[in-house]
Write a protein that holds these residues in place. Structure first.
Motif, PDB file in Angstrom:
ATOM      1  N   VAL A  67       0.863  -1.177   0.000  1.00 33.69           N
ATOM      2  CA  VAL A  67       0.000   0.000   0.000  1.00 33.69           C
ATOM      3  C   VAL A  67       0.901   1.230   0.000  1.00 33.69           C
ATOM      4  N   ILE A  68       0.969   1.911  -1.126  1.00 32.75           N
ATOM      5  CA  ILE A  68       1.854   3.065  -1.278  1.00 32.75           C
ATOM      6  C   ILE A  68       1.256   4.306  -0.635  1.00 32.75           C
ATOM      7  N   ASN A  69      -0.042   4.475  -0.790  1.00 35.44           N
ATOM      8  CA  ASN A  69      -0.721   5.657  -0.262  1.00 35.44           C
ATOM      9  C   ASN A  69      -2.062   5.236   0.313  1.00 35.44           C
ATOM     10  N   THR A  70      -2.230   5.408   1.613  1.00 37.13           N
ATOM     11  CA  THR A  70      -3.477   4.980   2.244  1.00 37.13           C
ATOM     12  C   THR A  70      -4.634   5.924   1.949  1.00 37.13           C
ATOM     13  N   GLN A  71      -4.333   7.150   1.536  1.00 41.16           N
ATOM     14  CA  GLN A  71      -5.395   8.110   1.247  1.00 41.16           C
ATOM     15  C   GLN A  71      -6.141   7.751  -0.030  1.00 41.16           C
ATOM     16  N   ASN A  72      -5.389   7.524  -1.119  1.00 43.00           N
ATOM     17  CA  ASN A  72      -6.041   7.165  -2.387  1.00 43.00           C
ATOM     18  C   ASN A  72      -5.909   5.679  -2.707  1.00 43.00           C
ATOM     19  N   GLU A  73      -5.357   4.906  -1.727  1.00 43.91           N
ATOM     20  CA  GLU A  73      -5.241   3.446  -1.844  1.00 43.91           C
ATOM     21  C   GLU A  73      -4.442   3.034  -3.079  1.00 43.91           C
ATOM     22  N   SER A  74      -3.336   3.715  -3.322  1.00 36.74           N
ATOM     23  CA  SER A  74      -2.428   3.311  -4.407  1.00 36.74           C
ATOM     24  C   SER A  74      -1.672   2.059  -3.973  1.00 36.74           C
ATOM     25  N   LEU A  75      -1.520   1.111  -4.895  1.00 36.11           N
ATOM     26  CA  LEU A  75      -0.873  -0.161  -4.584  1.00 36.11           C
ATOM     27  C   LEU A  75       0.273  -0.447  -5.542  1.00 36.11           C
ATOM     28  N   LYS A  76       1.214  -1.262  -5.079  1.00 31.95           N
ATOM     29  CA  LYS A  76       2.285  -1.762  -5.941  1.00 31.95           C
ATOM     30  C   LYS A  76       2.222  -3.282  -5.911  1.00 31.95           C
ATOM     31  N   PHE A  77       2.171  -3.902  -7.096  1.00 22.43           N
ATOM     32  CA  PHE A  77       2.045  -5.353  -7.208  1.00 22.43           C
ATOM     33  C   PHE A  77       3.388  -5.947  -7.662  1.00 22.43           C
ATOM     34  N   LYS A  78       3.854  -6.974  -6.930  1.00 23.25           N
ATOM     35  CA  LYS A  78       5.099  -7.648  -7.284  1.00 23.25           C
ATOM     36  C   LYS A  78       4.900  -9.150  -7.191  1.00 23.25           C
ATOM     37  N   THR A  79       5.645  -9.907  -8.024  1.00 23.47           N
ATOM     38  CA  THR A  79       5.609 -11.365  -7.941  1.00 23.47           C
ATOM     39  C   THR A  79       7.031 -11.893  -7.852  1.00 23.47           C
ATOM     40  N   ASN A  80       7.144 -13.210  -7.653  1.00 23.84           N
ATOM     41  CA  ASN A  80       8.456 -13.821  -7.518  1.00 23.84           C
ATOM     42  C   ASN A  80       9.088 -14.149  -8.864  1.00 23.84           C
ATOM     43  N   GLN A  81       8.364 -13.984  -9.939  1.00 22.21           N
ATOM     44  CA  GLN A  81       8.872 -14.354 -11.254  1.00 22.21           C
ATOM     45  C   GLN A  81       9.577 -13.172 -11.916  1.00 22.21           C
ATOM     46  N   THR A  82      10.716 -13.454 -12.542  1.00 23.63           N
ATOM     47  CA  THR A  82      11.412 -12.387 -13.264  1.00 23.63           C
ATOM     48  C   THR A  82      10.668 -12.038 -14.540  1.00 23.63           C
ATOM     49  N   GLN A  83       9.982 -13.009 -15.123  1.00 21.88           N
ATOM     50  CA  GLN A  83       9.145 -12.767 -16.303  1.00 21.88           C
ATOM     51  C   GLN A  83       7.729 -13.187 -15.962  1.00 21.88           C
ATOM     52  N   SER A  84       6.832 -12.223 -15.818  1.00 23.94           N
ATOM     53  CA  SER A  84       5.465 -12.551 -15.450  1.00 23.94           C
ATOM     54  C   SER A  84       4.526 -11.483 -15.975  1.00 23.94           C
ATOM     55  N   VAL A  85       3.238 -11.736 -15.849  1.00 24.98           N
ATOM     56  CA  VAL A  85       2.252 -10.781 -16.349  1.00 24.98           C
ATOM     57  C   VAL A  85       2.310  -9.473 -15.581  1.00 24.98           C
ATOM     58  N   PHE A  86       2.887  -9.496 -14.362  1.00 21.10           N
ATOM     59  CA  PHE A  86       2.958  -8.274 -13.570  1.00 21.10           C
ATOM     60  C   PHE A  86       4.275  -7.531 -13.758  1.00 21.10           C
ATOM     61  N   GLN A  87       5.252  -8.143 -14.417  1.00 20.39           N
ATOM     62  CA  GLN A  87       6.564  -7.529 -14.524  1.00 20.39           C
ATOM     63  C   GLN A  87       7.024  -7.432 -15.974  1.00 20.39           C
ATOM     64  N   THR A  88       6.126  -7.265 -16.878  1.00 22.32           N
ATOM     65  CA  THR A  88       6.490  -7.043 -18.263  1.00 22.32           C
ATOM     66  C   THR A  88       7.045  -5.639 -18.416  1.00 22.32           C
ATOM     67  N   GLN A  89       7.835  -5.422 -19.471  1.00 19.41           N
ATOM     68  CA  GLN A  89       8.388  -4.096 -19.698  1.00 19.41           C
ATOM     69  C   GLN A  89       7.264  -3.081 -19.910  1.00 19.41           C
ATOM     70  N   ASP A  90       6.200  -3.536 -20.519  1.00 14.82           N
ATOM     71  CA  ASP A  90       5.042  -2.676 -20.744  1.00 14.82           C
ATOM     72  C   ASP A  90       4.080  -2.865 -19.574  1.00 14.82           C
ATOM     73  N   GLU A  91       4.133  -1.966 -18.593  1.00 18.95           N
ATOM     74  CA  GLU A  91       3.304  -2.098 -17.406  1.00 18.95           C
ATOM     75  C   GLU A  91       1.826  -2.056 -17.787  1.00 18.95           C
TER      76      GLU A  91
END
Length: 236
Positions: A67-91
């Motif tokens: 949770v990056i910002n509790t006011q507007n509930e901004s989130l950051k998503f990370k996974t354990n994979q170096t290549q995954s749907v969450f860590q593509t070069q094109d966010e």
């Protein structure tokens, strides 16, 4: 944690004593040192408090949501994979969905979430989170519809839904842009078409690019056919 804070406090006090002797601005430097120390301690505590870990049965077995910002509930998503749907070069944007056995509305929304995943998985990440004790039975229910879609469950006692002050008895869906900023959320039952409209708004440039590629591919097909026909006639 307490011992480390005491060490930092003693260092700050020694630094302030030195500065008091060497400067006319003794109170200013003392306040700065104390403020920096308190800020560091606060940041360290918040970092541990606002990161939520999850485990799933898919390729990306470990997921963390910060949770990056509790006011507007901004989130950051990370996974354990170096290549995954969450860590593509094109966010990409993310659709976050919570489901449990006690939430009837959530189970009613499940088919719609899976339908949206099937339609837009090329351009958006869909994350579904369930309580740890419900994961096995809910995953069986999901797998009967889409065996490739995997749920996540907390790997500790933290509860992201409660942290965000949401009602566990009501369906909750949140849509985030590619920077992790919350675009909109939906509490209670919501038409699939409404969520789809918001998703398409975020990825319209991707959809347009894909449509253009398909048009160009179709335009090239007749040319290839005409070229083959001409070559056959020449050979005759």
């Amino acid at each position: 944690m307490i011992t480390q804070n005491l060490i930092l406090w003693r260092r700050a006090m020694k630094l302030s004593q030195i500065l008091i002797k060497q400067s006319h601005f003794k109170f200013f430097f003392m306040y700065v040192a104390i403020a920096v120390l308190l800020s560091a301690c606060s940041d360290e505590g918040d970092k541990d408090k606002d990161v939520f870990g999850f485990e799933g049965g898919g390729q990306d077995k470990i997921l963390s949501i910060e949770v990056i910002n509790t006011q507007n509930e901004s989130l950051k998503f990370k996974t354990n994979q170096t290549q995954s749907v969450f860590q593509t070069q094109d966010e990409r944007p993310t659709l976050l969905f919570f489901i449990s056995k006690d939430c009837i509305q959530c189970q009613d929304e499940l088919l719609h979430i899976l339908d949206l995943h099937n339609k837009y998985q090329e351009f958006i990440s869909v994350i579904a989170i369930s309580p740890k004790e419900d994961l096995a039975s809910l995953q069986q229910q999901v797998s009967a519809i889409n065996p490739r879609f995997k749920l996540y469950a907390p790997n500790d006692n933290k509860n992201l839904l409660n942290f965000l002050s949401k009602d566990e008895k009501l369906s909750y869906i949140a849509l985030y842009d590619k920077q992790g900023e919350k675009v909109i959320d939906y509490v209670g039952l919501v038409p699939e078409e409404m969520v789809e409209l918001d998703i398409r708004y975020l990825i319209q440039d991707k959809l347009d690019a894909k449509a253009q590629d398909e048009i160009e591919t179709l335009d090239n097909l007749p040319q290839e056919s005409d070229s083959n026909l001409t070559q056959n006639q020449e050979q005759k």
